[in-house]
Scaffold this motif. Structure first.
Motif, PDB file in Angstrom:
ATOM      1  N   SER A 102       0.847  -1.198   0.000  1.00  0.00           N
ATOM      2  CA  SER A 102       0.000   0.000   0.000  1.00  0.00           C
ATOM      3  C   SER A 102       0.881   1.247   0.000  1.00  0.00           C
ATOM      4  CB  SER A 102      -0.939   0.014   1.205  1.00  0.00           C
ATOM      5  OG  SER A 102      -0.189   0.150   2.406  1.00  0.00           O
ATOM      6  N   ILE A 103       0.324   2.327  -0.547  1.00  0.00           N
ATOM      7  CA  ILE A 103       0.924   3.656  -0.464  1.00  0.00           C
ATOM      8  C   ILE A 103      -0.177   4.590   0.029  1.00  0.00           C
ATOM      9  CG2 ILE A 103       1.966   5.577  -1.732  1.00  0.00           C
ATOM     10  CD1 ILE A 103       3.203   3.603  -3.648  1.00  0.00           C
ATOM     11  N   ASP A 104       0.070   5.189   1.173  1.00  0.00           N
ATOM     12  CA  ASP A 104      -0.998   5.962   1.823  1.00  0.00           C
ATOM     13  C   ASP A 104      -1.428   7.183   1.015  1.00  0.00           C
ATOM     14  OD1 ASP A 104      -0.993   4.195   3.920  1.00  0.00           O
ATOM     15  OD2 ASP A 104       0.439   5.354   5.115  1.00  0.00           O
ATOM     16  N   LYS A 105      -0.486   7.837   0.391  1.00  0.00           N
ATOM     17  CA  LYS A 105      -0.791   9.102  -0.292  1.00  0.00           C
ATOM     18  C   LYS A 105      -1.119   8.859  -1.767  1.00  0.00           C
ATOM     19  CE  LYS A 105       1.171  13.673  -1.228  1.00  0.00           C
ATOM     20  NZ  LYS A 105       2.387  14.512  -1.107  1.00  0.00           N
ATOM     21  N   PRO A 106      -2.325   9.204  -2.219  1.00  0.00           N
ATOM     22  CA  PRO A 106      -2.637   9.060  -3.645  1.00  0.00           C
ATOM     23  C   PRO A 106      -1.891  10.096  -4.476  1.00  0.00           C
ATOM     24  CG  PRO A 106      -4.448  10.119  -2.489  1.00  0.00           C
ATOM     25  CD  PRO A 106      -3.461   9.724  -1.443  1.00  0.00           C
ATOM     26  N   GLY A 107      -1.810   9.839  -5.793  1.00  0.00           N
ATOM     27  CA  GLY A 107      -1.122  10.762  -6.688  1.00  0.00           C
ATOM     28  C   GLY A 107       0.126  10.139  -7.283  1.00  0.00           C
ATOM     29  N   ASP A 108       1.054  10.959  -7.711  1.00  0.00           N
ATOM     30  CA  ASP A 108       2.252  10.498  -8.399  1.00  0.00           C
ATOM     31  C   ASP A 108       3.430  10.339  -7.431  1.00  0.00           C
ATOM     32  OD1 ASP A 108       0.811  10.583 -10.702  1.00  0.00           O
ATOM     33  OD2 ASP A 108       1.720  12.406 -11.498  1.00  0.00           O
ATOM     34  N   HIS A 109       4.129   9.215  -7.564  1.00  0.00           N
ATOM     35  CA  HIS A 109       5.325   8.930  -6.774  1.00  0.00           C
ATOM     36  C   HIS A 109       6.438   8.559  -7.755  1.00  0.00           C
ATOM     37  CE1 HIS A 109       2.980   8.794  -2.971  1.00  0.00           C
ATOM     38  NE2 HIS A 109       2.013   8.449  -3.807  1.00  0.00           N
TER      39      HIS A 109
END
Length: 408
Positions: A102-109
């Protein structure tokens, strides 16, 4: 420190500068494609990604590849040392990205894959010299919960009384479908008053998908810079994007030339009436004025003072001609106007008499084009050359000082 040691150190420093700027010219030898790639986040999955190392100069070299940035810890580069041969114009390189659960922060990484060129002896020497580095950016896109859209605005400008086309790509970054998306586009004038409105077609967007809506607007306005605001509606939400665009061509034209109180043999004053057809203030407008006889002899080449001309307004440029060598007859008054990096030219037939100078009205001026020379693009394209010349000047000064001191 002895003079010999000091001189030797100075020469080493100067040599380092020379090598540095010589190597700067090799910056086009290495490339990478794609420079940016987007992949969707898939929890727990491993994705293999391919890039191409471009050998533009088709030479032998070695490169070290490594990852940096937010997602670097999830990036696996199996063999970081790459050998590229002269006969390989492109070299494929693969690496893996292992997605977390999982990645808590949505958007671009992001993660950046850096390709760093080294000399051929990278494996034999403990200390190596880097030459060129290029970067390929990988974006892992984490969807937003629910419905979430972003948009861009692209505008195809047009001439006066032609159709301006608006294209609005809409991106659904959410994990739910958008049932209806469209855009209302407002056209604003120079003082940001609304002078027109259009609506685009309507579309449906699946999760993590993209599509575009379009609209056209008849530009029945004066030439100039305008502003478009697109309000993108998607279900019960909105997003706003805006851009400037131009209608017609930026033009300052000569409307008339007036000469008062003239006598042959004296200095003639030309009042050149110029008109700004643009919807913005134009600063530092000036003219180059030539008087040419029928045989092509140039009697004067005068540069006027600069003036500022408000939108849709007129101004007066003053030029002078000493007529002591002139004779009665027909001349061409050749006027080139300079404004905002552009030029326009007008040639006016002129008749010189004992006590008057009269002009014959000619067709409307046309834009000649942008100025050439040391503008921002010229400087950008030749920055390495300019810096190298400066360094060479400094080196020559250093040699001059060195030899002067050594003679004492």
């Amino acid at each position: 420190m002895s003079r010999t040691t000091l001189n030797r150190n100075c020469m080493l420093v100067l040599a380092a500068f020379v090598m540095l700027f010589a190597l700067a010219g090799q910056s086009l030898a290495l490339g990478v494609a794609p420079t940016q790639k987007v992949i969707d986040f898939e929890p727990g999955q491993t994705k293999e990604v391919k890039i191409q190392i471009i050998n533009d100069q088709q030479k032998d070299f070695k490169a070290i590849v490594y990852a940096r940035g937010e997602m670097a810890n999830y990036t696996n580069i199996r063999d970081s040392l790459v050998t590229v041969k002269a006969n390989e114009k492109m070299k494929e390189f693969r690496f893996n990205v292992s997605m977390p659960s999982s990645i808590d922060k949505p958007g671009d990484h992001e993660v950046e894959i850096v390709v760093l060129e080294f000399g051929d002896d990278v494996e034999e020497k403990a200390i190596v010299t880097a030459r060129v580095a290029v970067v390929s950016k990988l974006i892992v896109r984490v969807p937003y919960p629910g419905k979430y859209a972003d948009a861009k605005l692209f505008i195809n400008s047009a001439n006066v009384n032609e159709t301006v086309t608006f294209k609005v790509p809409i991106y659904n970054f959410g994990d739910e479908a958008i049932e209806e998306a469209w855009a209302e586009i407002q056209i604003l004038g120079a003082t940001y008053e609304v002078i027109g409105k259009v609506e685009t077609n309507r579309i449906r967007l699946e999760p993590k998908s993209e599509n575009s809506v379009k609209a056209g607007w008849l530009a029945d306005v004066n030439a100039g810079v305008y502003h478009a605001v697109a309000i993108v509606h998607y279900d019960d939400k909105t997003v706003r994007v805006e851009e400037n665009f131009e209608v017609g061509n930026l033009l300052v034209e000569v409307e008339n030339v007036i000469v008062d109180e003239f006598r042959l043999g004296e200095i003639a004053k030309f009042d050149i009436i110029v008109k700004n057809t643009w919807n913005e203030l134009l600063k530092d407008v000036y003219g180059d004025v030539k008087v040419v006889d029928e045989k092509g002899s140039i009697y004067t080449n005068y540069k006027t003072a600069s003036i500022d001309i408000p939108a849709y307004s007129k101004g007066v440029l003053e030029a002078y001609w000493d007529t002591k060598e002139a004779q009665i007859g027909k001349y061409d008054l050749d006027i080139t106007l300079h404004y905002k990096g552009k030029t326009s030219r007008k040639v006016i037939e002129t008749h010189v008499n004992i006590d008057s100078i009269t002009t014959k009205r000619m067709p409307t001026a046309e834009v000649v084009g942008a100025k050439s020379g040391a503008g921002p693009e010229f400087i950008k394209q030749n920055s390495v050359l300019i810096i190298s010349v400066i360094i060479l000047i400094i080196i020559n000064i250093g040699w001059f000082i060195y030899f002067k001191k050594s003679k004492k």
